[in-house]
Design a protein around this motif. Structure first.
Motif, PDB file in Angstrom:
ATOM      1  N   ALA A 186       0.828  -1.211   0.000  1.00  0.00           N
ATOM      2  CA  ALA A 186       0.000   0.000   0.000  1.00  0.00           C
ATOM      3  C   ALA A 186       0.860   1.257   0.000  1.00  0.00           C
ATOM      4  CB  ALA A 186      -0.936  -0.015   1.216  1.00  0.00           C
ATOM      5  N   ALA A 187       1.958   1.252   0.780  1.00  0.00           N
ATOM      6  CA  ALA A 187       2.847   2.418   0.806  1.00  0.00           C
ATOM      7  C   ALA A 187       3.517   2.630  -0.542  1.00  0.00           C
ATOM      8  CB  ALA A 187       3.901   2.234   1.900  1.00  0.00           C
ATOM      9  N   LEU A 188       3.891   1.554  -1.228  1.00  0.00           N
ATOM     10  CA  LEU A 188       4.524   1.685  -2.542  1.00  0.00           C
ATOM     11  C   LEU A 188       3.535   2.185  -3.587  1.00  0.00           C
ATOM     12  CD1 LEU A 188       6.767  -1.523  -2.590  1.00  0.00           C
ATOM     13  CD2 LEU A 188       7.487   0.852  -2.290  1.00  0.00           C
ATOM     14  N   VAL A 189       2.263   1.808  -3.461  1.00  0.00           N
ATOM     15  CA  VAL A 189       1.247   2.342  -4.380  1.00  0.00           C
ATOM     16  C   VAL A 189       1.129   3.845  -4.204  1.00  0.00           C
ATOM     17  CG1 VAL A 189      -1.227   2.360  -4.911  1.00  0.00           C
ATOM     18  CG2 VAL A 189      -0.042   0.194  -4.594  1.00  0.00           C
ATOM     19  N   HIS A 190       1.125   4.314  -2.949  1.00  0.00           N
ATOM     20  CA  HIS A 190       1.099   5.754  -2.692  1.00  0.00           C
ATOM     21  C   HIS A 190       2.325   6.439  -3.298  1.00  0.00           C
ATOM     22  CE1 HIS A 190      -2.329   7.010  -0.367  1.00  0.00           C
ATOM     23  NE2 HIS A 190      -2.256   5.935   0.392  1.00  0.00           N
ATOM     24  N   LEU A 191       3.485   5.804  -3.157  1.00  0.00           N
ATOM     25  CA  LEU A 191       4.711   6.375  -3.716  1.00  0.00           C
ATOM     26  C   LEU A 191       4.620   6.469  -5.233  1.00  0.00           C
ATOM     27  CD1 LEU A 191       7.619   7.361  -3.414  1.00  0.00           C
ATOM     28  CD2 LEU A 191       8.351   4.959  -3.467  1.00  0.00           C
ATOM     29  N   LEU A 192       4.087   5.436  -5.874  1.00  0.00           N
ATOM     30  CA  LEU A 192       3.935   5.458  -7.326  1.00  0.00           C
ATOM     31  C   LEU A 192       3.023   6.589  -7.770  1.00  0.00           C
ATOM     32  CD1 LEU A 192       4.384   4.223 -10.115  1.00  0.00           C
ATOM     33  CD2 LEU A 192       2.518   2.623  -9.632  1.00  0.00           C
ATOM     34  N   VAL A 193       1.925   6.787  -7.045  1.00  0.00           N
ATOM     35  CA  VAL A 193       1.009   7.880  -7.377  1.00  0.00           C
ATOM     36  C   VAL A 193       1.711   9.224  -7.229  1.00  0.00           C
ATOM     37  CG1 VAL A 193      -1.111   9.061  -6.658  1.00  0.00           C
ATOM     38  CG2 VAL A 193      -1.064   6.571  -6.817  1.00  0.00           C
ATOM     39  N   ASP A 194       2.511   9.387  -6.175  1.00  0.00           N
ATOM     40  CA  ASP A 194       3.235  10.645  -5.980  1.00  0.00           C
ATOM     41  C   ASP A 194       4.249  10.890  -7.099  1.00  0.00           C
ATOM     42  OD1 ASP A 194       1.852  11.208  -3.693  1.00  0.00           O
ATOM     43  OD2 ASP A 194       3.355  10.375  -2.332  1.00  0.00           O
ATOM     44  N   VAL A 195       4.903   9.828  -7.562  1.00  0.00           N
ATOM     45  CA  VAL A 195       5.859   9.975  -8.664  1.00  0.00           C
ATOM     46  C   VAL A 195       5.137  10.391  -9.938  1.00  0.00           C
ATOM     47  CG1 VAL A 195       7.461   8.717 -10.156  1.00  0.00           C
ATOM     48  CG2 VAL A 195       7.542   8.378  -7.688  1.00  0.00           C
ATOM     49  N   LEU A 196       3.993   9.777 -10.216  1.00  0.00           N
ATOM     50  CA  LEU A 196       3.217  10.157 -11.399  1.00  0.00           C
ATOM     51  C   LEU A 196       2.773  11.618 -11.315  1.00  0.00           C
ATOM     52  CD1 LEU A 196       1.002   6.969 -11.916  1.00  0.00           C
ATOM     53  CD2 LEU A 196       2.992   7.681 -13.249  1.00  0.00           C
ATOM     54  N   LEU A 197       2.363  12.047 -10.122  1.00  0.00           N
ATOM     55  CA  LEU A 197       1.976  13.450  -9.947  1.00  0.00           C
ATOM     56  C   LEU A 197       3.166  14.374 -10.191  1.00  0.00           C
ATOM     57  CD1 LEU A 197      -0.315  13.264  -6.786  1.00  0.00           C
ATOM     58  CD2 LEU A 197      -1.006  13.922  -9.084  1.00  0.00           C
ATOM     59  N   GLY A 198       4.351  13.958  -9.721  1.00  0.00           N
ATOM     60  CA  GLY A 198       5.532  14.773  -9.940  1.00  0.00           C
ATOM     61  C   GLY A 198       5.912  14.881 -11.399  1.00  0.00           C
ATOM     62  N   LEU A 199       5.710  13.802 -12.152  1.00  0.00           N
ATOM     63  CA  LEU A 199       6.001  13.838 -13.581  1.00  0.00           C
ATOM     64  C   LEU A 199       5.014  14.721 -14.338  1.00  0.00           C
ATOM     65  CD1 LEU A 199       6.852  10.063 -14.185  1.00  0.00           C
ATOM     66  CD2 LEU A 199       8.445  11.978 -14.064  1.00  0.00           C
ATOM     67  N   ILE A 200       3.768  14.745 -13.865  1.00  0.00           N
ATOM     68  CA  ILE A 200       2.746  15.562 -14.528  1.00  0.00           C
ATOM     69  C   ILE A 200       2.892  17.028 -14.155  1.00  0.00           C
ATOM     70  CG2 ILE A 200       0.257  15.970 -14.692  1.00  0.00           C
ATOM     71  CD1 ILE A 200      -0.105  12.953 -14.225  1.00  0.00           C
ATOM     72  N   ASP A 201       3.078  17.299 -12.875  1.00  0.00           N
ATOM     73  CA  ASP A 201       3.176  18.676 -12.385  1.00  0.00           C
ATOM     74  C   ASP A 201       4.255  18.725 -11.311  1.00  0.00           C
ATOM     75  OD1 ASP A 201       2.898  21.242 -11.499  1.00  0.00           O
ATOM     76  OD2 ASP A 201       0.742  21.136 -11.101  1.00  0.00           O
ATOM     77  N   ARG A 202       5.397  19.332 -11.614  1.00  0.00           N
ATOM     78  CA  ARG A 202       6.519  19.343 -10.686  1.00  0.00           C
ATOM     79  C   ARG A 202       6.220  20.164  -9.435  1.00  0.00           C
ATOM     80  NH1 ARG A 202      12.172  20.272 -13.563  1.00  0.00           N
ATOM     81  NH2 ARG A 202      12.844  19.388 -11.581  1.00  0.00           N
ATOM     82  N   ARG A 203       5.205  20.986  -9.469  1.00  0.00           N
ATOM     83  CA  ARG A 203       4.848  21.756  -8.271  1.00  0.00           C
ATOM     84  C   ARG A 203       4.410  20.830  -7.128  1.00  0.00           C
ATOM     85  NH1 ARG A 203       0.594  25.761 -10.888  1.00  0.00           N
ATOM     86  NH2 ARG A 203       0.049  23.738 -11.800  1.00  0.00           N
ATOM     87  N   THR A 204       3.906  19.647  -7.475  1.00  0.00           N
ATOM     88  CA  THR A 204       3.454  18.718  -6.442  1.00  0.00           C
ATOM     89  C   THR A 204       4.603  18.073  -5.690  1.00  0.00           C
ATOM     90  OG1 THR A 204       3.376  16.856  -8.012  1.00  0.00           O
ATOM     91  CG2 THR A 204       1.386  18.184  -7.773  1.00  0.00           C
ATOM     92  N   LEU A 205       5.837  18.251  -6.187  1.00  0.00           N
ATOM     93  CA  LEU A 205       6.991  17.677  -5.486  1.00  0.00           C
ATOM     94  C   LEU A 205       7.252  18.382  -4.169  1.00  0.00           C
ATOM     95  CD1 LEU A 205       9.438  17.185  -8.496  1.00  0.00           C
ATOM     96  CD2 LEU A 205       8.000  15.475  -7.392  1.00  0.00           C
ATOM     97  N   GLY A 206       6.772  19.636  -4.039  1.00  0.00           N
ATOM     98  CA  GLY A 206       6.917  20.350  -2.774  1.00  0.00           C
ATOM     99  C   GLY A 206       8.306  20.851  -2.511  1.00  0.00           C
ATOM    100  N   GLY A 207       9.144  20.975  -3.550  1.00  0.00           N
ATOM    101  CA  GLY A 207      10.492  21.477  -3.352  1.00  0.00           C
ATOM    102  C   GLY A 207      10.500  22.981  -3.201  1.00  0.00           C
ATOM    103  N   SER A 208      11.579  23.518  -2.608  1.00  0.00           N
ATOM    104  CA  SER A 208      11.688  24.963  -2.405  1.00  0.00           C
ATOM    105  C   SER A 208      12.019  25.683  -3.705  1.00  0.00           C
ATOM    106  CB  SER A 208      12.779  25.262  -1.378  1.00  0.00           C
ATOM    107  OG  SER A 208      14.027  24.718  -1.804  1.00  0.00           O
ATOM    108  N   HIS A 209      12.553  24.944  -4.683  1.00  0.00           N
ATOM    109  CA  HIS A 209      12.908  25.556  -5.955  1.00  0.00           C
ATOM    110  C   HIS A 209      12.402  24.660  -7.062  1.00  0.00           C
ATOM    111  CE1 HIS A 209      15.130  27.577  -9.129  1.00  0.00           C
ATOM    112  NE2 HIS A 209      15.644  26.396  -9.487  1.00  0.00           N
ATOM    113  N   VAL A 210      11.612  25.168  -7.922  1.00  0.00           N
ATOM    114  CA  VAL A 210      11.069  24.409  -9.046  1.00  0.00           C
ATOM    115  C   VAL A 210      11.531  25.083 -10.315  1.00  0.00           C
ATOM    116  CG1 VAL A 210       9.029  23.545 -10.191  1.00  0.00           C
ATOM    117  CG2 VAL A 210       9.057  23.742  -7.712  1.00  0.00           C
ATOM    118  N   SER A 211      12.313  24.375 -11.053  1.00  0.00           N
ATOM    119  CA  SER A 211      12.808  24.956 -12.295  1.00  0.00           C
ATOM    120  C   SER A 211      11.749  24.890 -13.356  1.00  0.00           C
ATOM    121  CB  SER A 211      14.056  24.204 -12.767  1.00  0.00           C
ATOM    122  OG  SER A 211      13.759  22.842 -12.976  1.00  0.00           O
ATOM    123  N   ALA A 212      11.842  25.844 -14.302  1.00  0.00           N
ATOM    124  CA  ALA A 212      10.842  25.893 -15.352  1.00  0.00           C
ATOM    125  C   ALA A 212      11.043  24.773 -16.323  1.00  0.00           C
ATOM    126  CB  ALA A 212      10.920  27.225 -16.072  1.00  0.00           C
TER     127      ALA A 212
END
Length: 342
Positions: free
Chosen positions: A316-342
């Motif tokens: 279940a935790a790995l499924v959540h991680l996979l979803v988070d990775v897909l979100l990061g690939l779609i929209d890097r703002r979801t990564l929550g980093g302090s600096h998001v390059s264009a």
């Protein structure tokens, strides 16, 4: 006006480029999260078996065993040691890759778990893929067709049907599908023919169908609502005013904005499908983790219970991680980093 020499200029702070990557911060946070989940599962899986009534040593020793026989079995199983020592031994074994030895079968727990895992994983993973492939196009289609209040009847029918199907529990849906398609119509055999393997591909048709119907309805409703919101935005109206091809508008601009919200919710729904698969496989008598953990509880087979809890929780935790990775690939703002390059 005099100019500053190069030696007098303030030094620019040195920035390590790899530290500014949002993926680095994402990876660190997710690794810490996975470690926290693992530790929690380790503690919970150990303590939860202590709440099961009865003495496993008495059941293993047999009905005719006396107190001496039961005491001997308790020593063999390590149940005579203090609780803290047993937890340290258990944690050490798990960290070394050994989930323990079954009380009943005297086999390594990892062997028992991974012999049953393919059945549960097949239902859960096939269900996750089908839910995403069906619910997103379905919800988008209804959202496009009902845009601006058009085809109100379609919106009403879609809402009623999906709301009704979503309210049916998975085990009831499974029983209904068995009665209708296996016992009644006979389109799908309840059991495979004698000349096929006992658990062939057709053995998973009804289990997968019963686990995906509810989540498809839930995700499709969310996608329909998000589609209506995105289509009402200025950039989509501008693209429509430029008379860009409809497929390009929907795939390039509408779909990515829908997926951000949809996948966030779907992560919770898809994780719940893993638990649903455990219940569904019990209805269809599939030898997966569901029937295995039920039998282990009845037998008070502590190591098997603990091993299955850890494996299911980490999946279940790995499924959540996979979803988070897909979100990061779609929209890097979801990564929550302090600096998001264009």
């Amino acid at each position: 006006m005099s100019s500053l020499s190069s030696a007098e200029l303030p030094a620019r702070p040195h920035r390590l480029p790899h530290l500014s990557s949002p993926w680095l911060g994402f990876a660190v946070r997710r690794l810490i999260g996975l470690a926290a989940v693992f530790v929690s599962l380790l503690v919970v899986s150990f303590l939860i078996v202590q709440l099961i009534p009865g003495d496993p040593a008495a059941g293993i020793a047999g009905a005719n065993a006396d107190s001496a026989d039961i005491a001997r079995v308790r020593v063999e199983l390590g149940l005579d040691r203090p609780l803290g020592q047993r937890f340290l031994d258990y944690a050490g074994n798990v960290l070394s890759g050994h989930l323990g030895t079954s009380f009943m079968y005297r086999q390594p727990v990892e062997t028992i778990v991974f012999n049953r895992l393919p059945f549960t994983a097949t239902i859960a993973l096939a269900g996750i893929v089908i839910v995403l492939l069906v619910s997103i196009p379905l919800g988008m289609t209804v959202g496009v067709l009902t845009q601006g209040g058009r085809r109100g009847w379609l919106d009403t029918v879609f809402g009623v049907i999906t709301g009704f199907l979503d309210a049916i529990p998975g085990y009831i849906m499974a029983s209904f599908l068995v009665v209708m398609f296996a016992v009644g119509i006979g389109v799908v055999p309840l059991y495979p023919p004698a000349y096929t393997p006992r658990f062939g591909a057709q053995s998973f048709i009804l289990p997968v169908a019963s686990i995906v119907i509810g989540p498809i309805c839930t995700v499709a409703r969310v996608v329909r609502r998000e589609t209506a919101v995105v289509l009402d935005q200025d950039y989509t109206r501008t693209a429509r005013g430029w008379r860009l091809p409809a497929l390009k508008r929907y795939v390039k601009w509408t779909l990515p904005n829908i997926l951000t919200t949809t996948l966030t919710l779907s992560g919770l729904i898809l994780t719940g499908m893993i638990g649903g698969a455990i219940v569904i496989e019990s209805v269809f008598a599939l030898p997966g983790l569901g029937s295995g953990i039920i039998k282990a509880i009845l037998d008070r087979d502590y190591p098997v219970i603990q091993g299955m809890v850890i494996v299911i929780g980490m999946i279940a935790a790995l499924v959540h991680l996979l979803v988070d990775v897909l979100l990061g690939l779609i929209d890097r703002r979801t990564l929550g980093g302090s600096h998001v390059s264009a």
